[in-house]
Motif scaffolding. Structure first.
Motif, PDB file in Angstrom:
ATOM      1  N   ILE A 145       0.841  -1.194   0.000  1.00 58.15           N
ATOM      2  CA  ILE A 145       0.000   0.000   0.000  1.00 58.15           C
ATOM      3  C   ILE A 145       0.878   1.247   0.000  1.00 58.15           C
ATOM      4  N   GLN A 146       0.551   2.180  -0.890  1.00 59.93           N
ATOM      5  CA  GLN A 146       1.296   3.436  -0.958  1.00 59.93           C
ATOM      6  C   GLN A 146       0.516   4.607  -0.373  1.00 59.93           C
ATOM      7  N   GLU A 147      -0.800   4.607  -0.542  1.00 59.58           N
ATOM      8  CA  GLU A 147      -1.594   5.732  -0.056  1.00 59.58           C
ATOM      9  C   GLU A 147      -3.028   5.281   0.193  1.00 59.58           C
ATOM     10  N   VAL A 148      -3.640   5.852   1.239  1.00 58.79           N
ATOM     11  CA  VAL A 148      -5.040   5.606   1.566  1.00 58.79           C
ATOM     12  C   VAL A 148      -5.765   6.947   1.546  1.00 58.79           C
ATOM     13  N   VAL A 149      -6.833   7.032   0.751  1.00 62.00           N
ATOM     14  CA  VAL A 149      -7.568   8.283   0.570  1.00 62.00           C
ATOM     15  C   VAL A 149      -9.006   8.072   1.014  1.00 62.00           C
ATOM     16  N   PRO A 150      -9.509   8.829   2.003  1.00 63.02           N
ATOM     17  CA  PRO A 150     -10.889   8.626   2.470  1.00 63.02           C
ATOM     18  C   PRO A 150     -11.898   9.174   1.474  1.00 63.02           C
ATOM     19  N   MET A 151     -12.991   8.444   1.274  1.00 61.72           N
ATOM     20  CA  MET A 151     -14.109   8.896   0.451  1.00 61.72           C
ATOM     21  C   MET A 151     -15.333   9.214   1.300  1.00 61.72           C
ATOM     22  N   SER A 152     -15.554   8.426   2.323  1.00 59.09           N
ATOM     23  CA  SER A 152     -16.648   8.630   3.274  1.00 59.09           C
ATOM     24  C   SER A 152     -16.267   7.900   4.551  1.00 59.09           C
ATOM     25  N   SER A 153     -17.203   7.838   5.494  1.00 59.35           N
ATOM     26  CA  SER A 153     -16.901   7.160   6.753  1.00 59.35           C
ATOM     27  C   SER A 153     -16.743   5.659   6.575  1.00 59.35           C
ATOM     28  N   ASN A 154     -17.271   5.097   5.478  1.00 58.83           N
ATOM     29  CA  ASN A 154     -17.189   3.650   5.292  1.00 58.83           C
ATOM     30  C   ASN A 154     -16.618   3.250   3.931  1.00 58.83           C
ATOM     31  N   SER A 155     -15.891   4.141   3.283  1.00 64.37           N
ATOM     32  CA  SER A 155     -15.267   3.794   2.005  1.00 64.37           C
ATOM     33  C   SER A 155     -13.991   4.589   1.827  1.00 64.37           C
ATOM     34  N   CYS A 156     -13.042   4.022   1.106  1.00 64.80           N
ATOM     35  CA  CYS A 156     -11.769   4.690   0.864  1.00 64.80           C
ATOM     36  C   CYS A 156     -11.181   4.195  -0.452  1.00 64.80           C
ATOM     37  N   LEU A 157     -10.248   4.976  -0.970  1.00 62.30           N
ATOM     38  CA  LEU A 157      -9.471   4.601  -2.144  1.00 62.30           C
ATOM     39  C   LEU A 157      -8.074   4.200  -1.677  1.00 62.30           C
ATOM     40  N   VAL A 158      -7.543   3.169  -2.287  1.00 58.68           N
ATOM     41  CA  VAL A 158      -6.225   2.679  -1.915  1.00 58.68           C
ATOM     42  C   VAL A 158      -5.359   2.632  -3.163  1.00 58.68           C
ATOM     43  N   LEU A 159      -4.203   3.253  -3.078  1.00 56.03           N
ATOM     44  CA  LEU A 159      -3.225   3.243  -4.159  1.00 56.03           C
ATOM     45  C   LEU A 159      -2.142   2.234  -3.799  1.00 56.03           C
ATOM     46  N   CYS A 160      -1.981   1.223  -4.631  1.00 58.75           N
ATOM     47  CA  CYS A 160      -1.030   0.155  -4.359  1.00 58.75           C
ATOM     48  C   CYS A 160       0.151   0.216  -5.320  1.00 58.75           C
ATOM     49  N   GLN A 161       1.232  -0.398  -4.918  1.00 57.20           N
ATOM     50  CA  GLN A 161       2.442  -0.454  -5.729  1.00 57.20           C
ATOM     51  C   GLN A 161       2.490  -1.761  -6.505  1.00 57.20           C
ATOM     52  N   VAL A 162       2.826  -1.652  -7.789  1.00 55.95           N
ATOM     53  CA  VAL A 162       3.024  -2.812  -8.647  1.00 55.95           C
ATOM     54  C   VAL A 162       4.415  -2.690  -9.265  1.00 55.95           C
ATOM     55  N   GLY A 163       5.282  -3.618  -8.944  1.00 54.50           N
ATOM     56  CA  GLY A 163       6.644  -3.535  -9.450  1.00 54.50           C
ATOM     57  C   GLY A 163       7.415  -2.355  -8.910  1.00 54.50           C
ATOM     58  N   GLY A 164       7.087  -1.949  -7.683  1.00 61.55           N
ATOM     59  CA  GLY A 164       7.792  -0.831  -7.061  1.00 61.55           C
ATOM     60  C   GLY A 164       7.187   0.516  -7.353  1.00 61.55           C
ATOM     61  N   HIS A 165       6.145   0.569  -8.225  1.00 64.43           N
ATOM     62  CA  HIS A 165       5.504   1.840  -8.548  1.00 64.43           C
ATOM     63  C   HIS A 165       3.994   1.679  -8.432  1.00 64.43           C
ATOM     64  N   ALA A 166       3.326   2.779  -8.146  1.00 62.76           N
ATOM     65  CA  ALA A 166       1.869   2.769  -8.084  1.00 62.76           C
ATOM     66  C   ALA A 166       1.314   3.008  -9.488  1.00 62.76           C
ATOM     67  N   VAL A 167       0.440   2.151  -9.936  1.00 59.36           N
ATOM     68  CA  VAL A 167      -0.135   2.281 -11.272  1.00 59.36           C
ATOM     69  C   VAL A 167      -1.652   2.221 -11.171  1.00 59.36           C
ATOM     70  N   LEU A 168      -2.317   2.651 -12.243  1.00 52.97           N
ATOM     71  CA  LEU A 168      -3.765   2.584 -12.314  1.00 52.97           C
ATOM     72  C   LEU A 168      -4.200   1.154 -12.633  1.00 52.97           C
ATOM     73  N   PRO A 169      -5.414   0.722 -12.293  1.00 52.53           N
ATOM     74  CA  PRO A 169      -6.431   1.503 -11.599  1.00 52.53           C
ATOM     75  C   PRO A 169      -6.307   1.418 -10.084  1.00 52.53           C
ATOM     76  N   LEU A 170      -7.117   2.207  -9.393  1.00 58.38           N
ATOM     77  CA  LEU A 170      -7.150   2.192  -7.942  1.00 58.38           C
ATOM     78  C   LEU A 170      -8.093   1.115  -7.445  1.00 58.38           C
ATOM     79  N   GLU A 171      -8.012   0.838  -6.158  1.00 52.10           N
ATOM     80  CA  GLU A 171      -8.942  -0.072  -5.515  1.00 52.10           C
ATOM     81  C   GLU A 171      -9.828   0.713  -4.570  1.00 52.10           C
ATOM     82  N   ARG A 172     -11.102   0.337  -4.542  1.00 55.38           N
ATOM     83  CA  ARG A 172     -12.064   0.986  -3.656  1.00 55.38           C
ATOM     84  C   ARG A 172     -12.565  -0.022  -2.640  1.00 55.38           C
ATOM     85  N   PHE A 173     -12.544   0.347  -1.388  1.00 53.26           N
ATOM     86  CA  PHE A 173     -12.991  -0.526  -0.306  1.00 53.26           C
ATOM     87  C   PHE A 173     -14.265   0.045   0.316  1.00 53.26           C
TER      88      PHE A 173
END
Length: 475
Positions: free
Chosen positions: A445-473
């Motif tokens: 995990i590289q970054e966690v971005v809040p969207m609401s009290s029960n959802s967030c966006l997570v930016l993950c690293q692939v091969g040492g770098h963060a690439v698109l797309p994002l994951e939503r929890f």
């Protein structure tokens, strides 16, 4: 509670491929009121999405863009995207803006906005006489934002407003300059405060004195009068705010001084600031206040986040050589969550911001009107995400150790009397946290971005770098 993960599929410009090297994402910005999204890429460009659910092609912010933030303007509820870049080999800062405009019905899109600042009128970019150096920071709140120049050791505080004309023009006014005497590690703006993270604590600056000067409703100023005269403002001798040339004051004090009044209604200066940004038609002008970081001027104060010995989340007891406030998140207008360099969380509550504006209450506020307590948790937190929420007593936080897991925790405030025998004893506040759910990712995990009290966006690293797309929890 069970957490669900889904990929966030976003549209891209026709010349842009998610698998290209340009798709490497350095950071993500999210604006909750409009649900706008910005992807900051490693080539110093950015992609602006008007909404997470929009299928429209995003607007590309051309490089370089070394710092950015979203700014919301009231009462129009307009959303701006501000971008900073080096100018003249880094000797100054170039500021650009994009405005979110409705386009046919409910659809919206970002478009370049014009900026007015001093002699730069109606331009797509303005130059700030502030050295850029290697990097700068931008932070924003409602109708205000700050620019932190590490090279100059200064923080510039700006007020912004939207022109009522047809063109999307934003008027900027520099209200205050904070001279930094100590290193800072984070900066956050709320509706009423500016907080900067330092070694062993957080320094709090009320925003109102920095932006609106010293006009206060004391004994009926603005209560019996429909407007404040230029002479009244001149007698105030404000350290920040309106400065009236003597020639204009004499004219305003004459028998026919109806046209010599400054266009500021009531007891506040908000309309006066707007009047001053319209090209200088008013006889008043704005003066920028200057203060030092540790001077205590304008009711600023320092809150220590630890004292003496402390126990780490791993059970060791000791006193670190330096404990830095590396991240500050807003939980509500008067409540903040602080992450220190040891991975511990602290909750800072400002109980009464109004009393802090009184001159005699500046020092007593630290002990009587602030509350700080440590959250008991096992994880050594490296990332956290939270959105302000005043509708519920229970708040939800997303935390991560910087590895492959994300935890959703709930936090509820409790208080108990320090002395049980005396009902008038002061009460001690604390927070009870509990884990609601956890999820594990296949990539770091590289970054966690809040969207609401029960959802967030997570930016993950692939091969040492963060690439698109994002994951939503979602929970």
């Amino acid at each position: 509670m069970r957490l669900h993960a889904s990929k966030l599929d976003l549209p891209f410009p026709s010349s842009f491929s998610p698998s290209s090297p340009a798709a490497v994402v350095s950071s993500v910005l999210f604006e909750p009121s409009s649900r706008s999204l910005s992807l900051m890429l490693v080539d110093s460009s950015a992609l602006l999405y008007p909404s997470l659910l929009s299928s429209a092609t995003p607007v590309t912010v051309p490089p370089p863009s070394t710092a950015a933030c979203f700014l919301r303007l009231l009462p129009s509820a307009t959303v701006l995207f501000l971008s900073a870049a080096p100018l003249a080999a880094g000797s100054s800062i170039q500021l650009r803006a994009w405005i979110l405009l409705p386009r046919g019905g409910s659809a919206a899109a970002f478009a370049p906005a014009r900026l007015d600042y001093r002699n730069d009128r109606g331009r797509s970019a303005v130059a700030l006489p502030l050295p850029h150096g290697l990097s700068v920071r931008l932070a924003s709140s409602v109708n205000a934002f700050v620019v932190h120049s590490i090279a100059a050791s200064q923080i510039w505080v700006f007020a912004a407003r939207l022109d009522a004309g047809a063109e999307a023009t934003i008027h900027l006014v520099k209200c205050a300059v904070v001279e930094l005497t100590l290193p800072i590690y984070s900066i956050t703006l709320s509706l009423g405060f500016m907080l900067i993270g330092e070694v062993d604590g957080v320094r709090v600056f009320p925003l109102r004195p920095l932006i609106k000067g010293g006009i206060r409703n004391s004994g009926g100023l603005g209560h019996k009068k429909a407007s404040v005269s230029v002479g009244d403002l001149h007698k105030k001798n404000l350290p920040n705010g309106l400065v009236i040339p003597k020639s204009r004051v004499k004219k305003s004090l004459g028998p026919d001084s109806g046209g010599g009044r400054c266009d500021c209604r009531g007891s506040t200066k908000s309309s006066a600031v707007e009047t001053m940004a319209d090209g200088g038609s008013s006889p008043c002008k704005l003066k920028t206040v200057r203060l030092k970081q540790d001077s205590g001027d304008h009711y600023s104060f320092f809150v220590v986040i630890r004292g003496g010995e402390f126990q780490t989340c791993k059970g060791r007891i000791g006193v670190p050589s330096s404990l830095k406030a590396v991240c500050i998140h807003i939980l509500s207008p008067k409540k903040f969550l602080i992450l220190d360099s040891a991975g511990d969380l602290h909750v800072l509550s400002l109980n009464d911001s109004g009393t802090a504006m009184e001159p005699n209450a500046r020092f007593s506020m630290i002990s009587k009107l602030t509350g700080l307590h440590h959250l008991d948790h096992v994880m050594e937190v490296q990332m956290l995400a939270a959105l302000p929420d005043i509708s519920s007593k229970t708040q939800f936080l997303w935390i991560s150790d910087g590895g492959y897991s994300i935890h959703l925790i709930s936090m509820a405030d409790t208080e108990h009397a320090i002395g049980e025998s005396d009902k008038d004893e002061s009460k001690h506040k604390s927070s009870i946290i509990s884990v609601v759910g956890a999820i594990f990712t296949s990539e770091k995990i590289q970054e966690v971005v809040p969207m609401s009290s029960n959802s967030c966006l997570v930016l993950c690293q692939v091969g040492g770098h963060a690439v698109l797309p994002l994951e939503r929890f979602l929970s």
